[in-house]
Enzyme design. Sequence first.
Site, mmCIF file in Angstrom:
data_model
loop_
_atom_site.group_PDB
_atom_site.id
_atom_site.type_symbol
_atom_site.label_atom_id
_atom_site.label_comp_id
_atom_site.label_asym_id
_atom_site.label_seq_id
_atom_site.Cartn_x
_atom_site.Cartn_y
_atom_site.Cartn_z
ATOM 1 N N CYS A 121 -48.855 26.831 41.949
ATOM 2 C CA CYS A 121 -49.901 27.350 43.144
ATOM 3 C C CYS A 121 -49.048 27.102 43.694
ATOM 4 O O CYS A 121 -48.833 27.840 45.102
ATOM 5 C CB CYS A 121 -50.380 25.455 43.000
ATOM 6 S SG CYS A 121 -51.942 26.254 44.618
ATOM 7 N N CYS A 122 -47.671 26.529 44.077
ATOM 8 C CA CYS A 122 -46.740 26.738 45.445
ATOM 9 C C CYS A 122 -45.827 27.832 45.511
ATOM 10 O O CYS A 122 -45.815 28.567 46.337
ATOM 11 C CB CYS A 122 -46.092 25.301 45.271
ATOM 12 S SG CYS A 122 -46.445 23.523 46.180
ATOM 13 N N CYS A 204 -50.287 20.410 52.301
ATOM 14 C CA CYS A 204 -51.759 21.124 51.590
ATOM 15 C C CYS A 204 -52.531 20.164 52.018
ATOM 16 O O CYS A 204 -51.804 18.959 50.847
ATOM 17 C CB CYS A 204 -51.752 21.645 50.766
ATOM 18 S SG CYS A 204 -50.808 23.795 51.188
ATOM 19 N N CYS A 207 -53.148 18.127 47.801
ATOM 20 C CA CYS A 207 -51.945 17.200 47.885
ATOM 21 C C CYS A 207 -51.179 16.184 48.556
ATOM 22 O O CYS A 207 -50.655 16.521 48.109
ATOM 23 C CB CYS A 207 -50.751 19.068 47.147
ATOM 24 S SG CYS A 207 -51.610 19.856 46.058
ATOM 25 N N CYS A 230 -42.075 21.997 47.017
ATOM 26 C CA CYS A 230 -42.768 22.800 46.969
ATOM 27 C C CYS A 230 -42.131 23.780 46.429
ATOM 28 O O CYS A 230 -42.956 25.385 46.365
ATOM 29 C CB CYS A 230 -43.251 23.114 48.504
ATOM 30 S SG CYS A 230 -42.880 23.212 49.636
#
Length: 234
Positions: A121-122, A204, A207, A230
Amino acid sequence: MTAAASRDELKALADEASVRLSDAGADEALRWAVEQFGDHLIVAANMQDAVLVDLVTKVKPDVDVLFLDTGYHFAETIGTRDAVATVYPEIRIVNATPEQTVPEQDAEYGANLFERDPNQCCHLRKVIPLRRTLGDYQCWITGVRRADAPTRADTPIVTWDDRNGLVKVNPIAAWTDDEFDDYLHRQGVLQNPLVSEGYPSIGCAPCTAKVAPGADPRSGRWAGSSKTECGLHA
């Protein structure tokens, strides 16, 4: 540096400056960066505060400011970004966005990818947009500090960013937490309101968790997992 400077020329410049500016203060490092790169540099800001933006604009008021607009930010973070743009009217906010919206990513990878594979996702929402945006510049300035985490303890003032292909300047790398806080309060610099609500390290929203008093400030990032970075500064 001219816009036509080659990768080898930029790397040689970074290698020389890494030694010569190894003990440089923030002002000296920033003056060097602006003198060398002018409009070919950008300053990264996660909008936890505006300390780095404040420092850079004292040397270059019209600097480009990079914000990774992941689609998952707290409303307070977006509000801080907009407030920074108002307080420093000469800067240009460069919003780096992922190739997919959150719904598009959910459709391809499944909902809540950040829960199942936060690294991917990062990568999709931060690393790739960063790399694409930095391709238009020769130097980026970051607020990474050695005091942030053990993984950042050896952060140099100037270095060559091989993965992104440009010079990286970390002008406040040597600042302690006390030095950072002193500058922020003495200069009256904008700070994300979430910091005073128990979020000393803001990423984010899905997280980022509140941190217990006295705990590691970054313990609220990806809490419950082994992830600590990240990937932007790996």
